[in-house]
Design an enzyme around this catalytic site. Structure first.
Site, PDB file in Angstrom:
ATOM      1  N   CYS A  20     -15.757 -47.395  -7.634  1.00  0.00           N
ATOM      2  CA  CYS A  20     -15.609 -47.779  -6.235  1.00  0.00           C
ATOM      3  C   CYS A  20     -16.808 -47.255  -5.442  1.00  0.00           C
ATOM      4  CB  CYS A  20     -14.300 -47.242  -5.658  1.00  0.00           C
ATOM      5  SG  CYS A  20     -13.966 -47.783  -3.966  1.00  0.00           S
ATOM      6  N   GLU A  30       0.998 -59.275   6.032  1.00  0.00           N
ATOM      7  CA  GLU A  30       1.890 -59.136   4.881  1.00  0.00           C
ATOM      8  C   GLU A  30       1.099 -58.862   3.610  1.00  0.00           C
ATOM      9  OE1 GLU A  30       3.905 -62.841   5.197  1.00  0.00           O
ATOM     10  OE2 GLU A  30       5.603 -61.993   6.294  1.00  0.00           O
TER      11      GLU A  30
END
Length: 462
Positions: A115, A432
């Site tokens: 990352c 969502e």
């Protein structure tokens, strides 16, 4: 608390009064006070937009920018607040580990998933708190004590069920380089936090986000453009200034005078705040650019890992009979992990508890059964089972593509950038989608903590 097998609820705990302690900075560090240690204005927050704006203003005051992760989480301000509070405590507040070591451990954790965003971010912070630039040349340049964490780091990141009492014993009994129990607990919490955050970063990127070091867009004067509800207004308690209709109703001269005084006072406070903010931002931005330029150059993730071929393997298809399924009925966060981590690392149990409760309580069109299925599916692929849960619900409530996506983000997030990973987002709103990624992050965080804390418990009672 863990998400119960039959309901998305968390028993309330008595947290008591906690006195926020000031971080003991070493000489020469340039760590700015963060917004949790700054005096907080009394603000009436009526909407989620106002709440997000206030958090952004607080972050801007303390750091000079709003990072990409916070920007993505801002659609759920009630969760963002608990996330920032726990992250701030782990990285900046009193604890057994020095500040540079905390950021270096974060670099090691993020590097396991390649990352670059988190590796570069923590490399810059590492330099700003006085870390030795030589350490950023790679894992071999770090002190031996930190290098000892490499094994438990890779195991927690990829196959947490392998964490054993022997790993804890090795770290606590290694001569001059041994770890104290308190140091190890903080390190484990930090590793699990960063591993799970990698899942969110890559999950958000797969959802169309961009994982880079760019703060929010800035206007020419160096501050972010105001959102729908101006953060300056919210931070100054000005979000509830009466509108035109209400002002017409103020027919009393006393009320009008009070209103004028309030507006004038708010404007004066805003001007003073903006002046201090601009000055602090100018100084900090110069330092940040210098640090980040060096950090980004040095912070190649592969520098900070060993055994790069070690990766996630299917727990359910393993052939080693001695790796038993982790049964929550035998060791749970609620009954065991919480009390242990809170005793060895004061207050962190309450802060993590708040994160687990917050993500479970987020308003959503998803049913509690669906959220429970997501949580239990993640724990299942990591070897954790609930005896009183019918896992047939997972197949009933989650389409196969969604199951594959959830598993990928939770177990091997750096591979989610590959097109073969399905992104079944069509029926979901952006908030969502973020909610699903938050559930994945918190479920993974709790799973890693359960494995590590169980191993520590076994060591303590051996």
């Amino acid at each position: 608390m863990i998400i119960c097998a039959n309901k998305m609820e968390y028993p309330l705990r008595s947290q008591g009064q906690r006195v926020q302690k000031q971080t003991n900075l070493q000489a020469g560090t340039r760590l700015q006070e963060t917004f949790f240690s700054l005096p907080q204005p009394t603000v009436m927050v009526n909407t989620e937009k106002e709440r997000a704006s206030l958090l952004f203003m607080q972050a801007l005051i303390s750091r000079g920018s709003v990072d990409t992760v916070s920007h993505h989480m801002a659609s759920h301000p009630q969760y963002l607040e608990s996330f920032l509070r726990s992250q701030h405590y782990i990285l900046h507040m009193d604890g057994p580990l020095p500040l540079p070591c905390r950021h270096y451990i974060a670099i090691m954790a993020a590097a396991r998933h390649h990352c670059s965003y988190l590796v570069s971010l923590h490399s810059a912070h590492f330099l700003r708190v006085g870390g030795d630039p030589v350490w950023l040349q790679g894992l071999e340049a770090a002190p031996p004590k930190l290098r000892l964490l490499d094994h438990i780091n890779k195991v927690l990141a990829h196959q947490p069920w392998l964490v054993a009492c022997s790993h804890i014993q090795t770290l606590l009994k290694t001569g001059e380089q041994c770890w104290s129990l308190a140091e190890l607990v903080q390190a484990v919490v930090l590793l699990a936090h960063c591993h799970s955050l990698c899942s969110f970063v890559f999950g958000s990127a797969a959802d169309g986000g961009v994982c880079d070091l760019s703060p929010l867009p800035k206007s020419p004067n160096g501050t972010p453009p105001p959102p729908a509800s101006c953060p300056c207004d919210v931070a100054n308690g000005n979000a509830n200034v009466p509108d035109a209709t209400q002002r017409r109703a103020l027919d009393s001269s006393c009320e009008m005078l009070f209103l004028k005084e309030r507006i004038q006072k708010s404007q004066e406070e805003r001007e003073k705040r903006e002046e201090r903010l601009l000055h602090a931002h100018t100084i900090q931005q110069t330092e940040l650019e210098e640090d980040e330029e060096a950090a980004v150059y040095l912070a190649e993730p592969s520098r900070f890992i060993s055994d790069p071929d070690f990766c996630y393997q299917e727990f359910t298809r393993r052939h080693e009979d001695h790796f038993q399924v982790f049964r929550v009925q035998d060791y749970s966060w609620e009954d065991h992990g919480f009390s242990l981590v809170n005793r060895l690392y004061s207050d962190i149990g309450h802060l993590l508890d708040d994160r687990f409760r917050s993500v479970a309580a987020l308003p959503s069109s998803h049913s509690p059964d669906l959220k429970r299925a997501i949580w239990n599916h993640i724990h299942c692929v990591l070897g954790i089972r609930y005896d009183d849960y019918d896992y047939g619900e997972v197949n009933q409530l989650l389409e196969s593509d969604m199951q594959l996506y959830i598993k990928a983000v939770a177990c091997f997030p750096d591979d989610t950038k590959d097109p073969v990973c399905p992104l079944p987002w069509a029926p979901l709103k952006p908030s969502e989608r973020i909610h699903v990624n938050l559930l994945i992050m918190e479920a993974r965080l709790q799973a890693e903590l359960l494995y590590a804390l169980r191993a520590i418990t076994q060591y303590m009672i051996a």
